[in-house]
Scaffold this motif. Sequence first.
Motif, PDB file in Angstrom:
ATOM      1  N   ALA A   1      32.995  96.303  34.652  1.00 47.49           N
ATOM      2  CA  ALA A   1      33.934  95.066  34.726  1.00 47.49           C
ATOM      3  C   ALA A   1      34.804  94.627  33.808  1.00 47.49           C
ATOM      4  CB  ALA A   1      32.558  93.858  34.832  1.00 47.49           C
ATOM      5  N   GLY A   2      34.410  94.738  32.435  1.00 46.88           N
ATOM      6  CA  GLY A   2      35.231  94.546  31.221  1.00 46.88           C
ATOM      7  C   GLY A   2      36.683  95.487  31.434  1.00 46.88           C
ATOM      8  N   PHE A   3      36.541  96.794  31.792  1.00 43.99           N
ATOM      9  CA  PHE A   3      37.749  97.632  31.769  1.00 43.99           C
ATOM     10  C   PHE A   3      38.412  97.258  32.993  1.00 43.99           C
ATOM     11  CE2 PHE A   3      35.558 100.882  28.879  1.00 43.99           C
ATOM     12  CZ  PHE A   3      36.386 100.393  27.828  1.00 43.99           C
ATOM     13  N   MET A   4      37.897  97.009  34.105  1.00 41.56           N
ATOM     14  CA  MET A   4      38.539  96.942  35.314  1.00 41.56           C
ATOM     15  C   MET A   4      39.349  95.341  35.269  1.00 41.56           C
ATOM     16  SD  MET A   4      36.502  97.792  38.710  1.00 41.56           S
ATOM     17  CE  MET A   4      38.044  98.346  39.303  1.00 41.56           C
ATOM     18  N   VAL A   5      38.717  94.329  34.457  1.00 48.81           N
ATOM     19  CA  VAL A   5      39.496  93.041  34.489  1.00 48.81           C
ATOM     20  C   VAL A   5      40.441  93.394  33.537  1.00 48.81           C
ATOM     21  CG1 VAL A   5      39.203  90.747  33.892  1.00 48.81           C
ATOM     22  CG2 VAL A   5      37.345  91.722  35.294  1.00 48.81           C
ATOM     23  N   ALA A   6      40.261  93.707  32.395  1.00 46.46           N
ATOM     24  CA  ALA A   6      41.356  94.029  31.368  1.00 46.46           C
ATOM     25  C   ALA A   6      42.373  94.811  31.943  1.00 46.46           C
ATOM     26  CB  ALA A   6      40.666  94.750  30.108  1.00 46.46           C
ATOM     27  N   GLY A   7      42.119  95.772  32.597  1.00 48.73           N
ATOM     28  CA  GLY A   7      43.249  96.452  33.191  1.00 48.73           C
ATOM     29  C   GLY A   7      44.278  95.940  33.822  1.00 48.73           C
TER      30      GLY A   7
END
Lengths: 471, 329
Positions: free
Chosen positions: A202-208
């Motif tokens: 979730a962290g990497f997807m949203v940050a992306g």
Amino acid sequence: MLLSALPTAADPPQLLPAREQMAFTLGFHIILVPFGLAFTFMMLVCHYRALRRGDQQALVLAQRWSKVAAVLFAVGAVSGTVLTFELGLLWPGLMGTYGPAFGFPFAVEGLFFFLEAIFVAIYIYGWRRLPPWPHFFTGVVVTLAGVGGTASVIAANSWMNQPAGIEVRNGRVVGVVPSQVFFNGAFWWEMVHMLLAAYIVAGFMVAGVYAWGLLKGRRDHYHRLGFAVPFTVAAIAMPLQFLVGDTIARQVYDREPAKFSAIELLPTTGDHVPETLGGIFADGKVRYGVQLPDVASILAGFTPSTTIKGLDAIPAAVRPTDSAVSIVHLAFDVMVATASLLLLLALWFAWLWWRRREVPTDRWFLRSSAVSGLVALVCLESGWVVTEVGRQPWTVVGLLLTENAVATQGNLWPLFATVLVIYACVAVGALYVLRTLRRRWSEQGTEAAVVPYGPWAAPATNGPPFAGGDA
Amino acid sequence: MTDLIAVVLFIGVIAYALFGGADYGAGFWDLTAGGAARGRPVRELVNVSVSPVWEANHTWLIFCFVTIWTAFPQAFTAMTTTLYIPLGLAALGIVARGSGFAFRHALAQGRGELVSGVAFACSSVLTPFFFGAVAGGIASGRVPSAGHGDALSSWLNPTSVLGGVLAVTVCAYLAAVFLTGQARRRADTPLEEAFRHRAFAAGIVAGLVALVGVFVLRADSPRLFHQLSTVGAPLLAVSGLCGLAALLLLRKGGPPVVRTLAAIAITTVVAGWGVAQYPYLLGTHLTIQQAAAPPATLWVLIAVSFVAVVLIVPSLLLLYGLQLRRKLG
């Protein structure tokens, strides 16, 4: 994943469609899990910042994220329900015999899901009329219930890997020790592994998403915050995940030798086992692939003389097929490779942050971050392939063969085809909705005019102090 | 203890029939609301009324599934290996319905809204039909203990069709009653009036279906008919009286009274089915006792149910309370 088991002549005809359908629906559902579990946490971090510091932009982020979470939670809830149906429809041999043991963690999960569904609704629809801090705490219940729910599902799954706490007589479970079933040998680490994975994905997807915005030159506080909060969460979880993953690998070496030999692509038992990178297993031999001498033995037991059980140590009747071995091995390689890339990205972030104390805007860093979500997703999926295919031919290791768990009635192909069509529509619909939301939000201020329903259609009247922003 | 778990399971079934049923019925009125422009007020009412509660209401279904497969595994597999067609279709209906509803809520006016709305509304009618058919198959004893009963006749039979049609009409009736109250709370008199008519019509239809059902059951499921007309009779009488009273009071009575009467009518019908089945879980061949899991498992389920009463019930009351006081949205 769709190749998870090439059929052999001895397999019951339902095995392939049942397995493909289960793999597909689980693989679909698992993408949504991080959003219900971890995305809501990031939303609360922003919400907390907004309440503590009066940060308007953080509030806008929290409100918008709650809207995205609502859509994804809804899809996750229904795809999770399908899994509930499928356990019975596709695997009656599992539920009919082991339901009394394997079933009750799901009852606990149901409890947590109930709490989650109730408080997610209060949180999402409570922005305008609930007092700020009580409203915030309804969100806290959501994240805690998510952790509890995940633990329960993992309890059931890990029990299939390392079953314990049951007494079977004449093919019927006659005694159950609930604590041993729930807290089985594989439970704790597998649970932590999945929790961290959810926060990472979730962290990497949203940050992306916000990295993309930053790349396009939107360098305002809103985009920096939208990037920094989820990325930091993922970057903290990433090194921890390596420690946990390493511990699990050694535990699998200890307690699930068949899975470990498939991971290591090892035909014969021995010491000084090399680590094979890439490669496949065909006709009992390792083909292609690069071998690093002694490394597998050292990783498993810290010395090159560590003995690792090979596939030959497994009775021929329950030995995994060549294709299953190859899939487990390759999936493991993909998991470790993608996780390593993500770890490097997290370290890069730490380095840049340490030097400048601000959200990095280096183009290559942002480009890498923009794709990190997809990489994390591949990592998550391959991890599940390792644990699920790695258990084959067993559904419950040592107790129930998958071919005995599968449904024998009817023809499963039409059902599977329908599932594919409906899920494709849902996936397209979800992406379309997310794109629509993004477009609406990038055309600031116009959204209130076009939303037909819902809490944001009318101007705020007696809401909390700084509600009524443009979210 | 086994009976206690059976009661817990049945409470779940009743809760799903009531809360999930009202949600499905809302989809029925959504489907029949008319064209995009004319149907907009109805659809908006459905949206604001159902959005915050549908996921919680839907959870009762998961509760029922989990309880039955844990406590009565043999009965569960007997059902899934026999009734796999309606169960599979219901599962797909749930996906189409939930996603359609969530998507429509997030989308602006246009094609996307229309498509997701149609998916939501159509599956809201089909899904309860399949569940009703499943109930009919179980109640009429068409699920053998060992499972693998006839894939078609187990749910394409008079009792199942009756169950399906009754489920759809009862859902529509419940939803109309609830939505009348919602419209009134929003001081939308035309809509309140419209839903009162709908509730009246749906109530009449549901009553008629139930009356026809008497003859269907007598011909198709004599054992069920016999049980319903003896041990189940008091419950059915209460149901009939409450249903009738709710219809008569629709015009004058306050929404809480009508809602309660309607809820009692539905509760007693489902409870009547439960009492008529007792002590069997499937037909007259598998008793609750025979199908039960080992005691330790049942104790865990009782503990979970106890925690649910302590944790979930107040949470649900909070949710419904906030929703009724229009604090959400």
